[in-house]
Write a protein that holds these residues in place. Structure first.
Motif, short mmCIF file in Angstrom:
data_model
loop_
_atom_site.label_atom_id
_atom_site.label_comp_id
_atom_site.label_asym_id
_atom_site.label_seq_id
_atom_site.Cartn_x
_atom_site.Cartn_y
_atom_site.Cartn_z
N ALA A 84 1.00 -1.36 0.10
CA ALA A 84 -0.15 0.35 -0.43
C ALA A 84 0.84 1.31 0.16
CB ALA A 84 -1.21 0.17 1.21
N MET A 85 1.78 1.70 0.81
CA MET A 85 3.02 2.54 1.17
C MET A 85 3.93 2.93 -0.45
SD MET A 85 5.12 1.85 4.24
CE MET A 85 6.03 3.46 4.11
N ALA A 86 3.79 1.69 -1.50
CA ALA A 86 4.58 1.42 -2.87
C ALA A 86 3.48 2.20 -3.31
CB ALA A 86 5.09 0.19 -3.01
N VAL A 87 2.21 1.38 -3.58
CA VAL A 87 1.21 1.78 -4.49
C VAL A 87 0.86 3.57 -4.62
CG1 VAL A 87 -1.04 1.38 -5.71
CG2 VAL A 87 -0.05 -0.30 -5.03
N GLY A 88 0.90 4.18 -3.35
CA GLY A 88 0.39 5.23 -2.57
C GLY A 88 0.93 6.16 -2.94
N LEU A 89 2.61 6.07 -2.94
CA LEU A 89 3.59 6.63 -3.04
C LEU A 89 3.95 6.99 -4.88
CD1 LEU A 89 6.25 7.77 -3.22
CD2 LEU A 89 7.43 6.20 -2.57
#
Length: 132
Positions: free
Chosen positions: A103-108
């Motif tokens: 989720a952190m990677a996709v949000g970034l």
């Protein structure tokens, strides 16, 4: 195979709060990626085809979509970070740690796409003289 062994395996498929928040965070980030990609494509301002009203297919600046993408990306990063910080165990323990990292990677990615679209829409507005 005993009953206690079967009950222990059932926990693998249970939906805990960590997994649920990680899924929501990843979906929010994915929405940011989709909207950011569309806003980036729209902010390119394709030239007119010479038919119809002459406005072409890239009539919108994509500003609203880019802001939505940035906000959705930041929410995905924040929720994913919350899951990562509060996860009790490591990867594979069922606490949503892997989903939080995703989720952190996709949000970034969503936030970056939205930022690029916002920058491009500002440049396009300045060139056309509308200046926002």
């Amino acid at each position: 195979m005993s009953v206690s062994h079967l009950l222990a395996d059932a926990d693998v498929y249970a939906m805990g709060s960590g997994r649920l928040v990680a899924i929501v965070a990843a979906l929010t980030g994915l929405i940011g990626v989709a909207v950011g990609g569309l806003a980036l494509a729209r902010s390119a301002g394709r030239p007119s085809t010479g038919t119809g009203t002459g406005t072409g297919t890239g009539t919108g600046s994509g500003r609203r979509g880019s802001i939505i993408a940035v906000v959705a990306g930041l929410i995905g990063i924040a929720l994913g970070g919350l899951v990562v910080v509060t996860a009790d165990g490591g990867l594979g323990t069922g606490n949503g740690l892997g989903g939080g990292v995703v989720a952190m990677a996709v949000g970034l990615v969503g936030a970056i796409l939205g930022g690029l679209a916002l920058t491009r829409s500002r440049r396009t507005a300045e060139r056309s003289g509308t200046g926002q």
